[in-house]
Design a protein around this motif. Structure first.
Motif, PDB file in Angstrom:
ATOM      1  N   PRO A 269       9.349  34.803 -30.964  1.00 21.56           N
ATOM      2  CA  PRO A 269       9.633  33.367 -30.823  1.00 21.56           C
ATOM      3  C   PRO A 269       8.363  32.589 -30.501  1.00 21.56           C
ATOM      4  CG  PRO A 269      11.196  34.687 -29.556  1.00 21.56           C
ATOM      5  CD  PRO A 269      10.103  35.625 -29.999  1.00 21.56           C
ATOM      6  N   LEU A 270       8.394  31.291 -30.758  1.00 23.32           N
ATOM      7  CA  LEU A 270       7.252  30.454 -30.407  1.00 23.32           C
ATOM      8  C   LEU A 270       6.983  30.533 -28.908  1.00 23.32           C
ATOM      9  CD1 LEU A 270       7.802  27.148 -32.430  1.00 23.32           C
ATOM     10  CD2 LEU A 270       6.373  29.121 -33.025  1.00 23.32           C
ATOM     11  N   PRO A 271       5.712  30.507 -28.516  1.00 19.31           N
ATOM     12  CA  PRO A 271       5.410  30.521 -27.080  1.00 19.31           C
ATOM     13  C   PRO A 271       5.878  29.260 -26.367  1.00 19.31           C
ATOM     14  CG  PRO A 271       3.418  30.134 -28.368  1.00 19.31           C
ATOM     15  CD  PRO A 271       4.491  30.505 -29.349  1.00 19.31           C
ATOM     16  N   LYS A 272       6.072  28.180 -27.139  1.00 19.95           N
ATOM     17  CA  LYS A 272       6.512  26.917 -26.540  1.00 19.95           C
ATOM     18  C   LYS A 272       7.422  26.214 -27.531  1.00 19.95           C
ATOM     19  CE  LYS A 272       4.597  22.700 -24.454  1.00 19.95           C
ATOM     20  NZ  LYS A 272       3.360  21.915 -24.217  1.00 19.95           N
ATOM     21  N   THR A 273       8.630  25.858 -27.105  1.00 22.04           N
ATOM     22  CA  THR A 273       9.602  25.234 -28.007  1.00 22.04           C
ATOM     23  C   THR A 273       9.980  23.819 -27.593  1.00 22.04           C
ATOM     24  OG1 THR A 273      11.467  26.229 -26.789  1.00 22.04           O
ATOM     25  CG2 THR A 273      10.584  27.474 -28.669  1.00 22.04           C
ATOM     26  N   VAL A 274       9.319  23.294 -26.573  1.00 19.21           N
ATOM     27  CA  VAL A 274       9.572  21.910 -26.158  1.00 19.21           C
ATOM     28  C   VAL A 274       8.244  21.200 -25.923  1.00 19.21           C
ATOM     29  CG1 VAL A 274      11.758  22.547 -25.050  1.00 19.21           C
ATOM     30  CG2 VAL A 274       9.700  22.368 -23.663  1.00 19.21           C
ATOM     31  N   THR A 275       8.276  19.905 -26.126  1.00 13.41           N
ATOM     32  CA  THR A 275       7.185  19.010 -25.773  1.00 13.41           C
ATOM     33  C   THR A 275       7.871  17.695 -25.418  1.00 13.41           C
ATOM     34  OG1 THR A 275       4.969  18.287 -26.501  1.00 13.41           O
ATOM     35  CG2 THR A 275       6.776  18.050 -28.088  1.00 13.41           C
ATOM     36  N   LEU A 280      12.802  22.367 -30.295  1.00 12.81           N
ATOM     37  CA  LEU A 280      12.978  23.071 -31.553  1.00 12.81           C
ATOM     38  C   LEU A 280      14.061  24.131 -31.406  1.00 12.81           C
ATOM     39  CD1 LEU A 280       9.276  23.697 -32.728  1.00 12.81           C
ATOM     40  CD2 LEU A 280      10.781  21.771 -33.290  1.00 12.81           C
ATOM     41  N   VAL A 281      14.886  24.284 -32.440  1.00 17.47           N
ATOM     42  CA  VAL A 281      15.978  25.254 -32.385  1.00 17.47           C
ATOM     43  C   VAL A 281      15.939  26.158 -33.618  1.00 17.47           C
ATOM     44  CG1 VAL A 281      17.424  23.621 -31.111  1.00 17.47           C
ATOM     45  CG2 VAL A 281      17.698  23.827 -33.590  1.00 17.47           C
ATOM     46  N   GLY A 282      16.610  27.294 -33.510  1.00 19.98           N
ATOM     47  CA  GLY A 282      16.812  28.178 -34.645  1.00 19.98           C
ATOM     48  C   GLY A 282      15.525  28.629 -35.309  1.00 19.98           C
ATOM     49  N   ASP A 283      15.521  28.616 -36.637  1.00 12.49           N
ATOM     50  CA  ASP A 283      14.368  29.095 -37.396  1.00 12.49           C
ATOM     51  C   ASP A 283      13.109  28.303 -37.068  1.00 12.49           C
ATOM     52  OD1 ASP A 283      16.419  30.534 -38.510  1.00 12.49           O
ATOM     53  OD2 ASP A 283      16.014  29.969 -40.585  1.00 12.49           O
ATOM     54  N   ALA A 284      13.243  27.027 -36.762  1.00 12.78           N
ATOM     55  CA  ALA A 284      12.081  26.202 -36.429  1.00 12.78           C
ATOM     56  C   ALA A 284      11.388  26.698 -35.168  1.00 12.78           C
ATOM     57  CB  ALA A 284      12.498  24.742 -36.254  1.00 12.78           C
ATOM     58  N   ALA A 285      12.148  27.319 -34.261  1.00 11.34           N
ATOM     59  CA  ALA A 285      11.598  27.890 -33.034  1.00 11.34           C
ATOM     60  C   ALA A 285      11.261  29.364 -33.198  1.00 11.34           C
ATOM     61  CB  ALA A 285      12.585  27.701 -31.884  1.00 11.34           C
ATOM     62  N   ARG A 286      11.395  29.883 -34.422  1.00 12.37           N
ATOM     63  CA  ARG A 286      11.163  31.290 -34.738  1.00 12.37           C
ATOM     64  C   ARG A 286      12.139  32.187 -33.981  1.00 12.37           C
ATOM     65  NH1 ARG A 286       9.155  28.803 -38.284  1.00 12.37           N
ATOM     66  NH2 ARG A 286       6.958  28.273 -38.462  1.00 12.37           N
ATOM     67  N   LEU A 287      13.393  31.777 -33.966  1.00 11.02           N
ATOM     68  CA  LEU A 287      14.426  32.566 -33.296  1.00 11.02           C
ATOM     69  C   LEU A 287      15.199  33.457 -34.270  1.00 11.02           C
ATOM     70  CD1 LEU A 287      15.766  30.013 -30.660  1.00 11.02           C
ATOM     71  CD2 LEU A 287      13.954  31.726 -30.454  1.00 11.02           C
ATOM     72  N   ILE A 288      14.670  33.646 -35.468  1.00 12.08           N
ATOM     73  CA  ILE A 288      15.223  34.625 -36.395  1.00 12.08           C
ATOM     74  C   ILE A 288      15.021  36.015 -35.805  1.00 12.08           C
ATOM     75  CG2 ILE A 288      14.948  35.636 -38.698  1.00 12.08           C
ATOM     76  CD1 ILE A 288      13.982  32.894 -39.650  1.00 12.08           C
ATOM     77  N   PHE A 323      11.971  17.990 -17.892  1.00 11.14           N
ATOM     78  CA  PHE A 323      13.427  17.973 -18.015  1.00 11.14           C
ATOM     79  C   PHE A 323      13.877  18.866 -19.167  1.00 11.14           C
ATOM     80  CE2 PHE A 323      17.664  16.652 -18.892  1.00 11.14           C
ATOM     81  CZ  PHE A 323      18.172  16.163 -17.700  1.00 11.14           C
ATOM     82  N   LEU A 324      13.214  18.736 -20.314  1.00 17.09           N
ATOM     83  CA  LEU A 324      13.631  19.497 -21.494  1.00 17.09           C
ATOM     84  C   LEU A 324      13.345  20.990 -21.357  1.00 17.09           C
ATOM     85  CD1 LEU A 324      12.535  17.123 -24.408  1.00 17.09           C
ATOM     86  CD2 LEU A 324      14.720  17.210 -23.175  1.00 17.09           C
ATOM     87  N   GLN A 325      12.496  21.348 -20.394  1.00 15.95           N
ATOM     88  CA  GLN A 325      12.160  22.750 -20.207  1.00 15.95           C
ATOM     89  C   GLN A 325      13.391  23.595 -19.866  1.00 15.95           C
ATOM     90  OE1 GLN A 325       8.869  23.348 -20.771  1.00 15.95           O
ATOM     91  NE2 GLN A 325       9.277  25.542 -20.810  1.00 15.95           N
ATOM     92  N   SER A 326      14.444  22.956 -19.382  1.00 18.67           N
ATOM     93  CA  SER A 326      15.660  23.722 -19.085  1.00 18.67           C
ATOM     94  C   SER A 326      16.238  24.347 -20.349  1.00 18.67           C
ATOM     95  CB  SER A 326      16.708  22.844 -18.397  1.00 18.67           C
ATOM     96  OG  SER A 326      17.095  21.761 -19.229  1.00 18.67           O
ATOM     97  N   TYR A 327      16.027  23.712 -21.511  1.00 18.40           N
ATOM     98  CA  TYR A 327      16.446  24.313 -22.775  1.00 18.40           C
ATOM     99  C   TYR A 327      15.634  25.567 -23.063  1.00 18.40           C
ATOM    100  CZ  TYR A 327      16.072  25.310 -27.738  1.00 18.40           C
ATOM    101  OH  TYR A 327      16.007  25.968 -28.944  1.00 18.40           O
ATOM    102  N   ASP A 328      14.318  25.475 -22.906  1.00 15.47           N
ATOM    103  CA  ASP A 328      13.459  26.623 -23.163  1.00 15.47           C
ATOM    104  C   ASP A 328      13.851  27.802 -22.270  1.00 15.47           C
ATOM    105  OD1 ASP A 328      10.667  27.154 -24.657  1.00 15.47           O
ATOM    106  OD2 ASP A 328      10.607  28.151 -22.716  1.00 15.47           O
TER     107      ASP A 328
END
Length: 398
Positions: A269-275, A280-288, A323-328
């Motif tokens: 997965p991406l080392p960072k999925t929020v800014t 970013l979710v799913g394939d965009a976050a490299r969660l395949i 705040f968004l880091q809770s998703y990560d």
């Protein structure tokens, strides 16, 4: 230029995007889901297999309209034809139901619409809007017209080729060894056992595998993924698959109903999925899944998590990275350990020769059909400890 204001913007109406839009909209946030194509779900770009266990979590009800077949198990074939069988409940995120993907994606988008999300088709982003370091939406085209879409929170669900994250400054590059080139036919006039989703390993698909996901006893998705670093050109992928099909009596007389080519990431997965302002979710976050290349389930789960966080950010009027880091944290807690374990397993499998694969799968062929993927890896480790040495700690702690 046309301007649209919304609370939550979701870029991409695949499973992850529709799920994010549903869970953001149902909590009262004005939510806009945009899709670059004119039809949600088309063209199909995957084998269309999913498990069942995640559906309750994401509040998805099985619907016979988008179920082609139900599979009892996965069979993993060695180059010499030996196979190991894993029960569907334990086989992973790609086994249990073979979808009619176009109808499935539309059904998830319908759920988002019922929850209150708006949907714009033939609408795509060309860049993100950034105000004082915070992503505030996108600029792009909608039905050929320039458009600016402003939002408190943006969710990038724009797939493997994701640009949204890159435009926002996130590191989204993938190494060639972590990309598989794929090619798939829907073949008719074949013979297959609709009870099983089949995977063929070895030199027939260097660094990847061939799959057969039945739509019936006479029709199946027959595809291949080959590690990019092992190809001379993209045409080699089709050549590998065509050669394998010609060698199989059950498939050699098959007739293609459609075909699709593409690529899939098999990376960590991406080392960072929020800014600030963006997730970013799913394939965009490299969660395949790096081992199987399947992404539908992880896209749906991460989409739900991002939609929930987006709605809370809107309610709190706070789209900061903190705040968004809770998703990560949420998606990492839910799936990161498995992603890393499967990545390391993928790295090992990609370099095994046919003789070694024959030995490994032969060792597993006598296991109970309800064995889990975990027990398969542990069994491999017991018989061939060097194979799992680098990630044994992940097996025992998962």
């Amino acid at each position: 230029m046309k301007t649209i204001d919304t609370d939550v913007l979701v870029v991409g109406a695949g499973p992850g995007g529709s799920m994010a839009a549903k869970f953001a909209a149902r909590q009262g946030a004005r939510t806009l889901l945009i899709e670059k194509r004119q039809e949600i779900g088309s063209p199909v770009r995957c084998a269309e297999g999913v498990s069942r266990e995640w559906m309750a979590e994401c509040e998805v009800s099985e619907d016979p309209r988008w179920i082609a077949t139900r599979s009892d198990a996965a069979r993993i074939f060695a180059p010499n034809g030996t196979s190991a069988t894993i029960g569907a409940k334990r086989a992973g995120n790609e086994v249990g139901i073979v979808l009619e993907r176009v109808l499935f994606d539309k059904a998830l988008a319908e759920d988002a619409a019922r929850a209150g999300a708006d949907i714009l088709l033939k609408t795509f982003a060309t860049n993100v809007l950034i105000d004082n370091g915070v992503v505030r939406g996108v600029v792009g085209k909608s039905l050929g017209e320039d458009v600016e879409i402003r939002a408190m929170v943006t969710i990038g669900a724009d797939g493997f080729e994701s640009q949204v994250g890159r435009w926002a400054g996130l590191r989204t590059m993938v190494k060639t060894r972590d990309v598989d080139a794929t090619f798939q036919y829907r073949l008719a006039n074949i013979r297959c056992d609709a009870r099983y989703c089949d995977f063929y390993l070895g030199s027939c698909a260097p660094g990847g595998y061939i799959w057969v996901f039945p739509k019936s006893h006479e029709v199946a998705n027959v595809g291949i993924g080959v590690q990019m670093s092992q190809l001379n050109g993209l045409a080699d992928t089709k050549a590998y698959l065509d050669g394998w099909i010609a060698s199989q009596p059950a498939f050699r007389n098959g007739k293609p109903l459609d075909m699709v080519a593409g690529a899939v990431s098999t990376s960590r997965p991406l080392p960072k999925t929020v800014t600030p302002g963006l997730m970013l979710v799913g394939d965009a976050a490299r969660l395949i899944d790096p081992l199987t290349g399947g992404g539908i389930v992880n896209a749906c789960i991460s989409g739900k998590l991002a939609g929930d966080v987006a709605a809370r950010a809107w309610q709190a009027r706070d789209a900061s990275e903190t705040f968004l880091q809770s998703y990560d944290r949420a998606w990492r807690s839910r799936m990161e350990k498995k992603q890393i374990r499967n990545y390391l397993a993928k790295e090992k499998l990609a370099h095994l020769d046919d003789e070694t694969l024959n030995t490994l799968i032969g060792s597993l062929s006598t296991l109970d059909t309800d064995a889990s993927t975990m027990s398969l890896l542990l069994a491999i480790g017991k018989k061939h400890p060097r194979f799992i040495a680098e990630f044994a700690h992940l097996l025992w702690k998962t």
